[in-house]
Motif scaffolding. Structure first.
Motif, PDB file in Angstrom:
ATOM      1  N   ASP A  56      28.774 -42.330 -21.657  1.00 34.61           N
ATOM      2  CA  ASP A  56      27.643 -41.824 -20.534  1.00 34.61           C
ATOM      3  C   ASP A  56      27.190 -40.538 -21.099  1.00 34.61           C
ATOM      4  N   LEU A  57      27.929 -39.919 -21.710  1.00 30.03           N
ATOM      5  CA  LEU A  57      27.271 -38.405 -22.370  1.00 30.03           C
ATOM      6  C   LEU A  57      26.352 -38.665 -23.214  1.00 30.03           C
ATOM      7  N   GLN A  58      26.484 -39.735 -24.014  1.00 28.28           N
ATOM      8  CA  GLN A  58      25.428 -40.105 -25.080  1.00 28.28           C
ATOM      9  C   GLN A  58      24.248 -40.284 -24.439  1.00 28.28           C
ATOM     10  N   ARG A  59      24.440 -41.406 -23.316  1.00 25.11           N
ATOM     11  CA  ARG A  59      23.314 -41.612 -22.467  1.00 25.11           C
ATOM     12  C   ARG A  59      22.487 -40.572 -22.029  1.00 25.11           C
ATOM     13  N   ASP A  60      23.181 -39.820 -21.324  1.00 27.61           N
ATOM     14  CA  ASP A  60      22.674 -38.447 -20.710  1.00 27.61           C
ATOM     15  C   ASP A  60      21.974 -37.612 -21.859  1.00 27.61           C
ATOM     16  N   LEU A  61      22.504 -37.574 -23.016  1.00 26.45           N
ATOM     17  CA  LEU A  61      21.862 -36.760 -23.993  1.00 26.45           C
ATOM     18  C   LEU A  61      20.445 -37.474 -24.514  1.00 26.45           C
ATOM     19  N   ASN A  62      20.549 -38.764 -24.588  1.00 27.01           N
ATOM     20  CA  ASN A  62      19.413 -39.483 -24.861  1.00 27.01           C
ATOM     21  C   ASN A  62      18.264 -39.337 -23.911  1.00 27.01           C
ATOM     22  N   ARG A  63      18.476 -39.386 -22.616  1.00 28.27           N
ATOM     23  CA  ARG A  63      17.678 -39.080 -21.571  1.00 28.27           C
ATOM     24  C   ARG A  63      16.868 -37.719 -21.508  1.00 28.27           C
ATOM     25  N   LEU A  64      17.960 -36.995 -21.820  1.00 25.21           N
ATOM     26  CA  LEU A  64      17.436 -35.456 -21.909  1.00 25.21           C
ATOM     27  C   LEU A  64      16.221 -35.433 -22.911  1.00 25.21           C
ATOM     28  N   VAL A  65      16.458 -35.895 -24.112  1.00 26.42           N
ATOM     29  CA  VAL A  65      15.235 -35.815 -25.076  1.00 26.42           C
ATOM     30  C   VAL A  65      14.088 -36.481 -24.503  1.00 26.42           C
ATOM     31  N   TRP A  66      14.210 -37.601 -23.772  1.00 23.22           N
ATOM     32  CA  TRP A  66      13.104 -38.322 -23.487  1.00 23.22           C
ATOM     33  C   TRP A  66      12.465 -37.560 -22.352  1.00 23.22           C
ATOM     34  N   ASP A  67      13.001 -36.873 -21.187  1.00 23.21           N
ATOM     35  CA  ASP A  67      12.692 -36.066 -20.183  1.00 23.21           C
ATOM     36  C   ASP A  67      12.179 -34.742 -20.948  1.00 23.21           C
ATOM     37  N   HIS A  68      12.483 -34.219 -22.004  1.00 24.06           N
ATOM     38  CA  HIS A  68      12.003 -33.076 -22.535  1.00 24.06           C
ATOM     39  C   HIS A  68      10.750 -33.393 -23.056  1.00 24.06           C
ATOM     40  N   VAL A  69      10.561 -34.555 -23.724  1.00 28.96           N
ATOM     41  CA  VAL A  69       9.264 -34.867 -24.285  1.00 28.96           C
ATOM     42  C   VAL A  69       8.416 -35.052 -23.361  1.00 28.96           C
TER      43      VAL A  69
ATOM     44  N   GLN B  28      25.632 -34.660 -32.048  1.00 33.60           N
ATOM     45  CA  GLN B  28      26.468 -34.790 -30.704  1.00 33.60           C
ATOM     46  C   GLN B  28      28.098 -34.907 -30.960  1.00 33.60           C
ATOM     47  N   SER B  29      28.491 -35.440 -32.004  1.00 33.92           N
ATOM     48  CA  SER B  29      29.896 -35.478 -32.158  1.00 33.92           C
ATOM     49  C   SER B  29      30.324 -34.175 -32.560  1.00 33.92           C
ATOM     50  N   TYR B  30      29.574 -33.604 -33.432  1.00 36.79           N
ATOM     51  CA  TYR B  30      30.115 -32.150 -33.925  1.00 36.79           C
ATOM     52  C   TYR B  30      30.150 -31.307 -32.740  1.00 36.79           C
ATOM     53  N   VAL B  31      28.913 -31.044 -31.773  1.00 32.53           N
ATOM     54  CA  VAL B  31      29.083 -30.121 -30.598  1.00 32.53           C
ATOM     55  C   VAL B  31      29.830 -30.381 -29.782  1.00 32.53           C
ATOM     56  N   ASN B  41      39.014 -29.673 -22.273  1.00 33.25           N
ATOM     57  CA  ASN B  41      38.860 -30.591 -20.984  1.00 33.25           C
ATOM     58  C   ASN B  41      37.623 -31.456 -21.235  1.00 33.25           C
ATOM     59  N   PRO B  42      37.987 -32.756 -20.959  1.00 32.76           N
ATOM     60  CA  PRO B  42      36.634 -33.623 -21.569  1.00 32.76           C
ATOM     61  C   PRO B  42      35.357 -33.351 -20.603  1.00 32.76           C
ATOM     62  N   ALA B  43      35.665 -33.139 -19.248  1.00 32.99           N
ATOM     63  CA  ALA B  43      34.676 -33.159 -18.300  1.00 32.99           C
ATOM     64  C   ALA B  43      33.715 -31.802 -18.713  1.00 32.99           C
ATOM     65  N   ASP B  44      34.561 -30.758 -18.736  1.00 37.52           N
ATOM     66  CA  ASP B  44      33.983 -29.408 -19.342  1.00 37.52           C
ATOM     67  C   ASP B  44      33.434 -29.504 -20.535  1.00 37.52           C
ATOM     68  N   ALA B  45      33.984 -30.246 -21.397  1.00 38.14           N
ATOM     69  CA  ALA B  45      33.282 -30.262 -22.749  1.00 38.14           C
ATOM     70  C   ALA B  45      31.802 -31.006 -22.585  1.00 38.14           C
ATOM     71  N   ALA B  46      32.003 -32.132 -21.700  1.00 36.98           N
ATOM     72  CA  ALA B  46      30.633 -33.021 -21.563  1.00 36.98           C
ATOM     73  C   ALA B  46      29.545 -31.907 -20.848  1.00 36.98           C
ATOM     74  N   GLN B  50      25.911 -30.653 -22.928  1.00 36.63           N
ATOM     75  CA  GLN B  50      24.585 -31.127 -22.121  1.00 36.63           C
ATOM     76  C   GLN B  50      23.943 -29.822 -22.310  1.00 36.63           C
ATOM     77  N   GLU B  51      24.563 -28.508 -21.714  1.00 41.21           N
ATOM     78  CA  GLU B  51      24.008 -27.466 -21.713  1.00 41.21           C
ATOM     79  C   GLU B  51      23.312 -26.999 -23.089  1.00 41.21           C
ATOM     80  N   ALA B  52      24.200 -27.336 -24.149  1.00 41.09           N
ATOM     81  CA  ALA B  52      23.901 -26.721 -25.526  1.00 41.09           C
ATOM     82  C   ALA B  52      22.736 -27.532 -25.799  1.00 41.09           C
ATOM     83  N   PHE B  53      22.505 -28.805 -25.667  1.00 35.17           N
ATOM     84  CA  PHE B  53      21.435 -29.720 -25.969  1.00 35.17           C
ATOM     85  C   PHE B  53      20.388 -28.977 -25.215  1.00 35.17           C
ATOM     86  N   ILE B  54      20.487 -28.908 -23.870  1.00 32.90           N
ATOM     87  CA  ILE B  54      19.249 -28.446 -23.148  1.00 32.90           C
ATOM     88  C   ILE B  54      18.732 -27.094 -23.636  1.00 32.90           C
TER      89      ILE B  54
END
Lengths: 180, 200
Positions: A56-69, B28-31, B41-46, B50-54
């Protein structure tokens, strides 16, 4: 070299190994065993250290890219195209359409075709045939006016809007992803 | 290979969607692993991932290539995670803490030499805990600076200099963290003799 120093160097990094260390390890069964043990530890930890993120995180990250573009202003996306050639069929189609539009507008503005003087082989005859065609007669009969310029501009804008990075395609894609 | 090509980074900076997606996918795996090593903690790490990629998408244009891209990105992630820990009111272990502690095994030289003898015992050579879960549990028991240093150390092609740059620490401090971390991991991953299966 003492065993303690050898152990410290072995723990530090393989890449820092010196000739002295190699020589010591070759002659010392204890340090040879330490080296094997550390090597095994490296293999075990290396295999476990990189953790794949949940789906689900991978999916969110993918969506992040789409929304950003999709959220970038149109002029940034247009400028970005110049630096990022793409093989997307829709984008190529739009680029072709835009090129044709620009050529036709330029043709009308400067009347360049009328002044062409071909000098190679049968090109002159070929151009005469093209110029004699009904389509050419129609196009060359067009005058520069706001109406024709507007029509071709609208065609270009529609092409851009439905292209991969256009307003309509971006919005539709974003809407589709949000739907359950 | 963790380091993306310069061409991919340039295309991503120009706003090419496929390049951006590829960049995010490759990192993404490295981050997430760095976030896990700091947040534990998986939830905090997620959330931190996300914040890092934003932040990455917003500031990618400011990357000028003075350092390796991964160094730049991992430093960004590390700072975000440390901020995240502070915001959550959780204790933030100092990354440059080099002193021994109750949980650290940095004892005297003779103790460390005796400790490294665990590698010379034939039974421990084959009885290292090897499952990913056990390794991660052992990593969780390390101090934060050792855990982060080791996490980065075991990433592909990241050098000591890059790790020092990411952690903002002197090179020798990083080497010390890695050395002590490995020693501690060896202790934690060694299977005690009583747990070995009976061969009779």
């Amino acid at each position: 070299m003492q065993c303690l120093d050898a152990t410290e160097l072995l723990l530090a990094d393989e890449r820092e190994r010196s000739d002295d260390l190699d020589q010591h390890v070759r002659g010392c069964a204890r340090c040879a065993s330490v080296m094997r043990g550390i090597g095994r530890l490296d293999v075990v930890v290396h295999a476990a250290i990189v953790i794949a993120p949940p789906i689900d995180l991978q999916r969110d990250l993918n969506r992040l890219v789409w929304d950003h573009v999709a959220g970038r202003p149109w002029w940034q996306r247009v400028l970005g195209w110049a630096d990022s050639p793409s093989t997307s069929p829709r984008r190529l189609a739009f680029q072709g359409l835009a090129t044709m539009t620009a050529a036709v507008v330029g043709w009308q503005v400067f009347g360049a075709v009328a002044n062409v003087q071909p000098v190679v082989g049968d090109t002159a005859y070929a151009l005469q045939l093209v110029m004699a065609s009904p389509a050419s007669a129609y196009v060359s009969g067009m005058h520069l006016d706001l109406q024709s310029l507007g029509v071709w501009s609208v065609v270009g804008l529609i092409g851009w809007a439905v292209s991969d990075d256009g307003v309509l395609a971006g919005r539709l894609a974003a809407l589709r992803r949000r739907l359950p | 290979m963790a380091e993306p090509s310069a061409a991919l980074v340039q295309r991503a900076q120009a706003g090419d969607r496929e390049a951006l997606a590829e960049l995010v996918r490759s990192q993404q795996s490295y981050v997430y692993s760095i976030a896990m090593s700091l947040m534990r903690n998986p939830a905090d790490a997620a959330d931190m991932t996300q914040e890092a990629f934003i932040r990455l998408l917003r500031s990618l244009g400011t990357y000028r290539g003075e350092t390796r891209f991964t160094t730049w990105l991992y430093r960004l992630v590390t700072n975000i995670c440390l901020d995240g820990l502070r915001r959550r009111g959780r204790p933030v272990d100092s990354l440059d803490d080099t002193g021994p502690s109750a949980t650290d095994d940095a004892g005297s030289a003779s103790e460390r030499l005796a400790d490294s003898d665990r590698w010379t015992q034939p039974e421990t050579e084959v009885e290292l805990r090897e499952s990913a879960t056990e390794v991660r549990q052992a990593l969780e028991r390390l101090q934060a600076h050792q855990r982060l240093a080791l996490t980065l150390f075991y990433f592909d092609d990241l050098r000591y200099e890059d790790i020092a740059d990411v952690m903002g620490l002197p090179l020798n401090t990083v080497k010390s963290h890695i050395r002590r971390g490995k020693e501690r991991l060896a202790v934690l991953l060694s299977r005690p003799a009583e747990e070995q299966p009976c061969s009779a």
